[in-house]
Design an enzyme around this catalytic site. Sequence first.
Site, PDB file in Angstrom:
ATOM      1  N   HIS A   1      14.215  52.334 -18.758  1.00 43.16           N
ATOM      2  CA  HIS A   1      14.046  51.762 -17.422  1.00 43.16           C
ATOM      3  C   HIS A   1      12.642  52.003 -16.875  1.00 43.16           C
ATOM      4  O   HIS A   1      12.070  51.153 -16.196  1.00 43.16           O
ATOM      5  CB  HIS A   1      15.102  52.340 -16.469  1.00 43.16           C
ATOM      6  CG  HIS A   1      16.436  51.682 -16.653  1.00 43.16           C
ATOM      7  ND1 HIS A   1      17.615  52.254 -16.246  1.00 43.16           N
ATOM      8  CD2 HIS A   1      16.752  50.505 -17.204  1.00 43.16           C
ATOM      9  CE1 HIS A   1      18.605  51.442 -16.551  1.00 43.16           C
ATOM     10  NE2 HIS A   1      18.105  50.376 -17.142  1.00 43.16           N
TER      11      HIS A   1
ATOM     12  N   CYS B   1       2.497  34.080 -38.722  1.00 41.05           N
ATOM     13  CA  CYS B   1       3.190  34.929 -37.751  1.00 41.05           C
ATOM     14  C   CYS B   1       2.737  36.382 -37.795  1.00 41.05           C
ATOM     15  O   CYS B   1       3.287  37.228 -37.105  1.00 41.05           O
ATOM     16  CB  CYS B   1       4.704  34.834 -37.926  1.00 41.05           C
ATOM     17  SG  CYS B   1       5.287  35.519 -39.482  1.00 41.05           S
TER      18      CYS B   1
ATOM     19  N   GLU C   1       4.165  36.407 -47.898  1.00 39.06           N
ATOM     20  CA  GLU C   1       3.498  37.691 -47.646  1.00 39.06           C
ATOM     21  C   GLU C   1       3.292  38.485 -48.936  1.00 39.06           C
ATOM     22  O   GLU C   1       2.598  39.483 -48.945  1.00 39.06           O
ATOM     23  CB  GLU C   1       4.247  38.508 -46.589  1.00 39.06           C
ATOM     24  CG  GLU C   1       5.734  38.650 -46.797  1.00 39.06           C
ATOM     25  CD  GLU C   1       6.448  39.313 -45.613  1.00 39.06           C
ATOM     26  OE1 GLU C   1       5.794  39.866 -44.712  1.00 39.06           O
ATOM     27  OE2 GLU C   1       7.695  39.281 -45.608  1.00 39.06           O
TER      28      GLU C   1
ATOM     29  N   ASP D   1       1.430  41.831 -44.033  1.00 38.84           N
ATOM     30  CA  ASP D   1       1.680  42.297 -45.397  1.00 38.84           C
ATOM     31  C   ASP D   1       0.783  41.592 -46.402  1.00 38.84           C
ATOM     32  O   ASP D   1       0.265  42.219 -47.323  1.00 38.84           O
ATOM     33  CB  ASP D   1       3.156  42.084 -45.769  1.00 38.84           C
ATOM     34  CG  ASP D   1       4.027  43.219 -45.244  1.00 38.84           C
ATOM     35  OD1 ASP D   1       3.622  44.389 -45.386  1.00 38.84           O
ATOM     36  OD2 ASP D   1       5.090  42.945 -44.669  1.00 38.84           O
TER      37      ASP D   1
HETATM   38  C1  PEP Z   1       3.862  40.222 -41.568  1.00 40.40           C
HETATM   39  O1  PEP Z   1       3.972  40.917 -42.588  1.00 40.40           O
HETATM   40  O2  PEP Z   1       2.816  39.657 -41.241  1.00 40.40           O
HETATM   41  C2  PEP Z   1       5.000  40.050 -40.658  1.00 40.40           C
HETATM   42  C3  PEP Z   1       4.968  39.187 -39.674  1.00 40.40           C
HETATM   43  O3  PEP Z   1       6.074  40.842 -40.857  1.00 40.40           O
HETATM   44  P1  PEP Z   1       6.109  42.381 -40.442  1.00 40.40           P
HETATM   45  O4  PEP Z   1       4.854  42.671 -39.655  1.00 40.40           O
HETATM   46  O5  PEP Z   1       7.341  42.540 -39.640  1.00 40.40           O
HETATM   47  O6  PEP Z   1       6.148  43.048 -41.765  1.00 40.40           O
HETATM   48 MG    MG Z   2       5.899  41.547 -43.344  1.00 38.68          MG
END
Ligand code: PEP
Ligand code: MG
Length: 587
Positions: free
Chosen positions: A192, A505, A434, A458
Amino acid sequence: MARKLKGIAAARGIAIAPVVHFHPTLEHIPTWKVPEEAIDAERSRLSNAVATVAAGLMALQQELAGAIGKSEARIYDAQMALLQDPQFRRDVEAEVRAQRVNLEVALQRVVARYEGVFAAMENPAMRERAADLRDIGRQLVGALMAQARQKYTANGADYLFAAEEFLPSDAGLLDRAHIRGIVTAHGGKYSHGAILARSLGIPAVVGVDQVMLESNTGTMAIIDGDAGVVLLDPTAEEMREYERRAREQRAVDRRIAEVRFQPSVTRDGVAVQLYANVEGVRDLDSLEIEATAGIGLFRTEFAFMERRQFPTEDEQVAMYRRAMDGAKGRPVTFRTLDVGGDKPLGYFRMPDERNPVLGWRGIRLCLDWPDILYSQLRAILRASALGHARILLPMVSSRSEVARCRDVVDQLVADLRATGVAYDPRVELGVMVEVPVLVPVLPEVLPLADFVSVGTNDLVQYLLAVDRDNQRVAKMYDPFHPGVLRVLQQIAQASRHAGKPASVCGEIAGDQWFTPLLVGLGFRELSMAPVFLPRVKLMLRSMTVAECEDLAGRALAMHSTSAVRKLVLDELQPRWLAQLGGEEPQR
Ligand code: PEP
Ligand code: MG
């Protein structure tokens, strides 16, 4: 020499001021024996204390009503319910009667017992209630001891509030004209205190070494609420750098208000979809989903990691449905369980591995334990009936892994159809890129996938053979390496050739210096922590696709990481500053 303390980023922003460590006000509780004839008097002391604390809570709730949102203000309703819980009261009175101890001691013991019960609960939200209870106990004892509580001030000077934890009642004691940031030893991103810090707009880092905090009262410090870092006794250079970033942040905030709901397009009008990365459904509560294209990465493992046993299929369905509701029809990309490596699961025995990052993780683990994979995929499929769900497979390194997952999805779909359970037949199946070896085989993998998402965190670590958590080599973890850019280009080209959408991502998707490169390399979807979204949109709107392609082309031809970095910063920094309203470059 600056001392860098690592913690959890709880509320964004940069704060610079001396640390002032506050101790809980009630350290020494008086103890005495209560004779039979004094028991009634203890009971009425309890009634008075409850009334005093209730009045204080109501006043605090009213005082903060304008400063925090309605749902945050309800935190105080939850405290009020605990305070007035008849069972709690009966337990405290019984402790006085049975043990003949004064009310202060009885309260402490009962609060500790209840805390133990909350702490053992499955549901993480319920576990957080232990902090509320501690706070109520502290207020009651405070009222009993008629201890006039001091406001947390630094005698009118700016300060960083440091304490063991930041509790809801502390919000009323802060000198809000001068508090610049919050840093605590306890608490999580969802406690919180963290929620309140976010809604009050105070940068906060939690989970920082308590001893360091306590022993550094009065020391100048910098809180970086975006990175979850506290710098004690920073150097003059670090002060200049963070002051520059804080100034830049203020300028960005001004501009953010203007671009928040403008289309995410390049200057020549080409759309680039900006998605949000989330680590749980609670992230959605504070997310302005309308300002995003949807959820590009839902890291489902965090919901698994904060529990004490595997969630059942029904529990998962409830969670995924909440996410679908929160996304209001926008796509939600559920990444299947990505545990192993640096993300262990307390209740699932993992082997001791010499190189866990190269070991049994992500889809490898799930394919070896089909029960886990089946129940998660089935739950996602069941939740998909509510909107637009996408499934994303982590750590894929071969075509056959995708083929096996495809088969499982097909089997589950056939089963749902046969039993009349609702699901969305358009659910898409995507693959994370990755593991480097997947890149050259993408032409064979892509026909089995509906989309790909590049996990650069990764991918970069594996391409460079650099463990980013290893201090000795962390400096070598640099995604501006021309080899990394060439691999990213290969992925974008293979996806375009196969007609499959590709997003990025990893963290670089939220780094505005990378935005023109990624667009120039061919990506039209980026997914990032929501805090970075407006910055990326600002950068995007300042460049044409041709300019991005030109920059990416020149970067690809470079021979060193430092040359790429220099090229990108030299080109982009002046534009960026111009975007922020023409402020003088501050380097
Ligand atoms: C990544 O490896 O870029 C990814 C988005 O996954 P995480 O960071 O959760 O390993
Ligand atoms: Mg990853």
